[in-house]
Structures are given as C-alpha cells and as structure tokens.
Scaffold this motif. Structure first.
Motif, PDB file in Angstrom:
ATOM      1  N   VAL A  53       0.994  -0.900   0.199  1.00  0.00           N
ATOM      2  CA  VAL A  53       0.280   0.014  -0.198  1.00  0.00           C
ATOM      3  C   VAL A  53       1.231   1.252   0.236  1.00  0.00           C
ATOM      4  O   VAL A  53       1.494   1.920   0.689  1.00  0.00           O
ATOM      5  CB  VAL A  53      -0.983   0.063   1.181  1.00  0.00           C
ATOM      6  CG1 VAL A  53      -1.876   1.202   1.155  1.00  0.00           C
ATOM      7  CG2 VAL A  53      -1.830  -1.532   1.710  1.00  0.00           C
ATOM      8  N   PRO A  54       1.399   2.220  -1.191  1.00  0.00           N
ATOM      9  CA  PRO A  54       2.082   3.363  -1.391  1.00  0.00           C
ATOM     10  C   PRO A  54       1.598   4.495   0.270  1.00  0.00           C
ATOM     11  O   PRO A  54       3.313   4.350   0.429  1.00  0.00           O
ATOM     12  CB  PRO A  54       1.276   3.327  -2.534  1.00  0.00           C
ATOM     13  CG  PRO A  54       1.168   3.402  -3.486  1.00  0.00           C
ATOM     14  CD  PRO A  54      -0.016   2.288  -2.686  1.00  0.00           C
ATOM     15  N   VAL A  55       0.584   4.405  -0.075  1.00  0.00           N
ATOM     16  CA  VAL A  55       0.593   5.672   1.303  1.00  0.00           C
ATOM     17  C   VAL A  55       0.609   4.783   3.285  1.00  0.00           C
ATOM     18  O   VAL A  55       0.881   5.854   3.670  1.00  0.00           O
ATOM     19  CB  VAL A  55      -0.869   5.881   1.750  1.00  0.00           C
ATOM     20  CG1 VAL A  55      -1.287   7.092   0.375  1.00  0.00           C
ATOM     21  CG2 VAL A  55      -1.711   4.760   2.122  1.00  0.00           C
ATOM     22  N   ALA A  56       1.261   3.712   3.048  1.00  0.00           N
ATOM     23  CA  ALA A  56       2.037   2.852   4.116  1.00  0.00           C
ATOM     24  C   ALA A  56       3.359   2.327   4.402  1.00  0.00           C
ATOM     25  O   ALA A  56       2.875   1.517   4.941  1.00  0.00           O
ATOM     26  CB  ALA A  56       0.519   1.695   4.632  1.00  0.00           C
TER      27      ALA A  56
END
Length: 420
Positions: A53-56
């Motif tokens: 997950v890019p944002v995580a």
C-alpha cells in the motif's frame, strides 16, 4: 537460609539440573521456542500488507518496533529480568510526534533488522529446537498414546515400528532418559537466544542502568516543569497580592504627606521616611516579579523578552533575533533564563564594554549566542552559574558550549531543540 528464586531458565538449570526438571522452566522454555513462529508469521503478514500500500509504506518500516516490543515482553516467559524499551519518549503527544521520534532513532532500524532476521531464520530455528524436545516427549508417550487410541496402528507411527509392545516400552524408556538431556540442550540454546535478543533490542549497557537513566531524565524534566509552575504561581501571588497591598500603602502615605504639607515635626519626618521606604520596597518587588517570569515573554514571546533584558543590562547589548515561528513555551523560558543569567555574568565578571545576543532557528532548534568583549577566562567551576545553565539545557535535550580564552572574547552558544 532461604535461596533466591531463579530469575531465568538458565539460572534454574545452573542451580540444580535435577531440581530444574521438577519446575515449570523446561515447559516455559519449549513454549517460548515454539511461540516465536506465530509472532514471525503475524509480523510478516503485517509488513507485506503495508508494503504493497503506497501510503502505508513508511509505516511498514516501523513494524519492527511492534515486533521488538512483543519480543521484549515474550522474554518474561524465560527470563524475569526487566527488558525496557531503548526508545526515547516523544517530547509531545500524538502520533506525528511519535512517528518522527521513532523514525530518527537508531534503535528503530536495529529492530527492523532484527525483525527481518527473526522472521526468516531465528523463529524457525527456535521452533526446530522446541520440536526436538517435543519429539523426545512423543517417544516417551507413544506406548500410552497407542494404548489410548486403538484406531492408530503402530505401523502408522513411522518411527515406532511395527514393533512389539516390549520393544516400544524399551524405546519409551530410552526416550525418558534422553528427555532431560534434550531439556538441557534446548535451555542452553534459549539462554544464548535471550542474550542475543537483549543485545539487539535492549542494548549492551544492560536494562537496569538504561531504565535508571531514562527515569532520571524524566524526573529532571518533571522537576524543571514543577519549578517553572511554582515560579509562575509565586509571580501571580506577588503581583495580585503583596504588590497591590504595597501600592495601597504607598498611596495612603502619599495622601498623609499631602495632609501634613506645610507642617514640621517628627510626625512629618516619619511619614516622609515611610513613604520613601514603601516606594523603594515596591520598586524592589517589581524587580523581583520581573525576574521570575517577565510578562513580555508570555504576551509577546522571546524577541520582546530578550529586548527587555538588553535594555536593562548595565553593559550595552547588541540584539539580533531572527525567529520565523514562536518556539515552544519551555524553550522560550529556558532561552530567556539562560540569556538573563549570561548577561548578569557579563555585568558582574567580564569587565566588557559591549555584549551581544543573537537568536535564530537552525535544524529544528533555537540557537542562542551570548558574547562579550571582556577579559574572558570564564570557568564553569568558578561559581558563575554555568553548571546550572548546562543542567537546564540538558533537561531539554540541548547542547551548550563555552569559548572564553584569557583576554576574551567570551561566547556562550546554546542549542535548544524545538522538535518532538
């Protein structure tokens, strides 16, 4: 004479191998060795789930902190010695401050490395050692299990045969003799693993000194905060109580002087003397209140408070303050206190004709410089209060340096962190 209870499986084994087998320590050791697999699987799933997950992705880097915390708690199963966290306490509440603090710490990246090695290698090696003990236990209990479960035939238990019952009992007896040896071997291995875990997740200095230093630092912070709160309370009481009453006394004596205007005698002299003394006492009280915590610092911030200090200094002071944003209250109070003490030292000891105060922001910290063109030779051991200033700075996690060669000039540089 009472013997102290063992604090670890290794101490229990060293205290008496036979007695060790009669305690719960062997089972705790095996439970610790086997339970690591579950921790490794959960961490691996969490890490891979966050990485995709890019944002995580950044949060994935901090999952090692969680695994390390679980590992330090899991150590209690085989070692009761405290295993405190090596992480610093964030200076401000909230997730952002916590994240920023953890991201900058070396311990965070050491824990991430441990988590990777643990999930790929150590947890499964631990489990293999635990299974060795379980295999020996299975050899001992096999005849009983076969007797209790007739539907399980001996030829289905690969390592037993189809052996006759007498042979199985002989094998069970051999397993019973081997089981203590396996318990000792697994305990020795676990003792080495615990030592490795402590070095990587607690630190080489040992848990107790680290815990004492951390608690000492926190207690010093609480002490400074309590002293600041006490000074503000005293300031408020003096301003609202004693100062108002003394002002009323001075006004009353002033009115009495007007009533006695044109008269002579002892009464007029006593009233005049009392009036002058009340004015002097009021001026001294105002000086005291101002020295506790200036109102300019509360209302207008550090630049205005430093300007007030410069105006009141007997030695001319050049002021250069560049602060784009207002620092935290504890940083402002410390900077003002340090500047005031330093300028007082300049006036008392330096023989300077000129002093300067500079304040700026650099690298997330307030950098304060106080210098003078005096005779130099300032010594922290000389009773000038420099040691107290250093203690005040260290409580905030800052740094203080002094340059004061004989003949001058003297330069005191203080860095006070403003970050979390």
């Amino acid at each position: 004479m009472t013997t102290a209870s063992p604090r670890s499986a290794w101490e229990a084994l060293a205290a008496g191998p036979v007695r060790f087998l009669r305690t719960s320590w062997p089972w705790r050791v095996v439970g610790w060795a086997l339970s690591g697999c579950l921790v490794a699987v959960v961490w691996t799933v969490a890490f891979l789930g966050l990485v995709v997950v890019p944002v995580a992705a950044l949060l994935a880097l901090l999952t090692g902190v969680g695994l390390a915390d679980v590992e330090r708690r899991r150590l209690r199963l085989v070692d009761r010695t405290a295993a405190p966290s090596p992480h610093a306490r964030p200076r401000r509440p909230g997730f952002v401050a916590w994240f920023a603090t953890r991201f900058r710490e070396v311990a965070t990246w050491r824990e991430l490395g441990y988590a990777v090695v643990f999930a790929l290698v150590l947890a499964w090696l631990d489990a293999a050692m635990g299974l060795v003990f379980c295999l020996g236990l299975a050899v001992v209990l096999a005849p009983v299990l076969i007797a209790l479960t007739p539907q399980v035939q001996p030829d289905e238990l690969v390592w037993f045969g189809p052996y006759p019952l007498l042979a199985q009992l002989g094998l069970s007896l051999a397993g019973l003799l081997l089981l203590p040896v396996l318990a000792y071997l697994v305990t020795a291995y676990v003792a080495a693993r615990v030592a490795l875990t402590r070095v990587l997740l607690v630190g080489r200095g040992g848990p107790a000194p680290h815990a004492e230093v951390a608690e000492l630092t926190r207690s010093r912070v609480r002490l400074v905060e309590a002293m600041d709160a006490q000074r503000r309370r005293i300031e408020r009481d003096l301003h609202d109580g004693a100062q108002q009453r003394l002002t009323g006394v001075a006004m009353t004596l002033g009115l009495a002087r007007l009533e006695l205007d044109g008269t002579t005698g002892p009464a007029r002299e006593l009233v005049d003397r009392a009036y002058e003394q009340s004015r002097l006492a009021l001026a001294e009280l105002r000086e005291l209140v101002h020295g506790i915590h200036p109102q300019a610092l509360v209302d207008s911030g550090l630049p205005a408070a430093l300007a007030t200090l410069a105006d009141r200094s007997p030695v001319p002071v050049q002021l250069d303050v560049t602060l784009p944003a207002r620092p935290p209250a504890e940083v402002e109070a410390a900077a003002w206190f340090i500047a005031g003490e330093a300028l007082a030292n300049v006036a008392k000891h330096s023989g300077a004709a000129q002093a300067w105060v500079r304040a700026r922001t650099s690298g997330g910290a307030v950098v304060l410089e106080i210098g003078d063109d005096g005779r130099g030779g300032a010594d922290p051991a000389g009773g000038t209060g420099l040691v107290g200033l250093a203690d005040r700075v260290s409580v905030l996690g800052g740094r203080i340096t002094l340059s004061s060669p004989d003949g001058g000039p003297t330069l005191l540089t203080v860095e006070l962190p403003c970050g979390p």
